[in-house]
Scaffold this active site. Structure first.
Site, PDB file in Angstrom:
ATOM      1  CB  THR A  82      46.513  23.555  52.689  1.00  0.00           C
ATOM      2  OG1 THR A  82      46.237  24.280  51.479  1.00  0.00           O
ATOM      3  CG2 THR A  82      47.861  23.991  53.236  1.00  0.00           C
ATOM      4  N   GLY A  93      50.525  29.439  49.785  1.00  0.00           N
ATOM      5  CA  GLY A  93      50.072  30.796  50.062  1.00  0.00           C
ATOM      6  C   GLY A  93      49.059  30.832  51.198  1.00  0.00           C
ATOM      7  CD  GLU A 101      38.230  21.368  45.875  1.00  0.00           C
ATOM      8  OE1 GLU A 101      37.654  22.199  45.148  1.00  0.00           O
ATOM      9  OE2 GLU A 101      39.369  21.543  46.343  1.00  0.00           O
ATOM     10  CG  ASP A 114      37.105  25.013  49.130  1.00  0.00           C
ATOM     11  OD1 ASP A 114      38.178  24.968  48.509  1.00  0.00           O
ATOM     12  OD2 ASP A 114      36.004  24.885  48.568  1.00  0.00           O
ATOM     13  CG  PHE A 144      47.636  32.456  46.852  1.00  0.00           C
ATOM     14  CD1 PHE A 144      46.497  31.692  46.658  1.00  0.00           C
ATOM     15  CD2 PHE A 144      47.873  32.978  48.120  1.00  0.00           C
ATOM     16  CE1 PHE A 144      45.615  31.456  47.694  1.00  0.00           C
ATOM     17  CE2 PHE A 144      46.996  32.739  49.169  1.00  0.00           C
ATOM     18  CZ  PHE A 144      45.875  31.976  48.958  1.00  0.00           C
ATOM     19  CG  ASP A 201      45.377  37.220  46.442  1.00  0.00           C
ATOM     20  OD1 ASP A 201      44.178  36.913  46.579  1.00  0.00           O
ATOM     21  OD2 ASP A 201      46.260  36.891  47.265  1.00  0.00           O
ATOM     22  CE  LYS A 234      44.646  37.477  50.354  1.00  0.00           C
ATOM     23  NZ  LYS A 234      45.206  36.364  49.602  1.00  0.00           N
ATOM     24  CG  HIS A 262      38.325  35.608  51.532  1.00  0.00           C
ATOM     25  ND1 HIS A 262      39.273  36.483  51.010  1.00  0.00           N
ATOM     26  CD2 HIS A 262      38.660  34.381  51.068  1.00  0.00           C
ATOM     27  CE1 HIS A 262      40.133  35.801  50.265  1.00  0.00           C
ATOM     28  NE2 HIS A 262      39.780  34.533  50.274  1.00  0.00           N
ATOM     29  NE  ARG A 263      42.731  31.556  52.684  1.00  0.00           N
ATOM     30  CZ  ARG A 263      42.819  32.119  51.471  1.00  0.00           C
ATOM     31  NH1 ARG A 263      43.558  33.192  51.281  1.00  0.00           N
ATOM     32  NH2 ARG A 263      42.184  31.587  50.445  1.00  0.00           N
TER      33      ARG A 263
END
Length: 186
Positions: free
Chosen positions: A7, A11, A36, A65, A141, A144, A165, A170-171
């Site tokens: 990555t 963040g 990408e 992603d 980040f 957010d 968080k 989702h992450r």
């Protein structure tokens, strides 16, 4: 097995490292800019990035992603969230949402992991919420500061600690699926 997360987003690296550590999984973070592709599919983008990362490093890797999908904007910015953030930012998205009552949105994360061979495993997570009327908070980040998760208490992701968080994001959901799969691989 040691995994490498590829990555350029510090963040993301911090969130994923923190969450995987709770599963006893340590990762290396390798910072390279991958190609990408332009696609409406997070899965396709993550898969292609993972293939490229594996070709470069030749060891077990994963990439992630994510996108913010705003209902009133027909899913925009979606997989183009990073570009939209860099170009119009939080303020630009809020301008697009001015006067809109329907502020429903969701974040989606897709992790692609390749250990060896041709197989790439995908792990996804979704967090449903809404777009706030103004940015709030200084943590996190990207978008957010304007995303209020439905599972939360009215705070934006940027008003939460990394642990708060990760518990509902989702992450966090996608990383937990990855961690469970890795435990089966041991």
């Amino acid at each position: 097995m040691r995994l490498t997360f590829v990555t350029t987003n510090v963040g993301k690296a911090n969130e994923i490292r923190s969450l995987l550590k709770t599963f006893g999984i340590e990762i290396d973070v390798y910072t390279i800019k991958l190609t990408e592709i332009q696609s409406d599919s997070l899965e396709e983008i993550a898969t292609r990035s993972c293939e490229e990362a594996y070709e470069i490093l030749r060891k077990p890797v994963f990439v992630e992603d994510a996108g913010l999908f705003i209902e009133r904007l027909n899913g925009f910015p979606g997989p183009y969230s990073s570009y939209v953030y860099r170009t119009i930012g939080v303020a630009g998205v809020l301008r697009l949402m001015e006067g809109e009552e329907n502020r429903a949105a969701h974040f989606k994360s897709c992790i692609a992991c390749k250990i060896s061979g041709d197989l790439i495993n995908l792990f996804s997570g979704i967090c449903v919420g809404r777009i706030s009327n103004e940015p709030r908070g200084s943590s996190g980040f990207g978008f957010d500061p304007i995303f209020m998760p439905e599972e939360g208490d009215g705070r934006t992701f940027a008003e939460m600690s990394i642990e708060e968080k990760n518990a509902i994001s989702h992450r966090g959901k996608a990383v937990r699926l990855l961690a469970e799969w890795l435990k089966l691989m041991r």
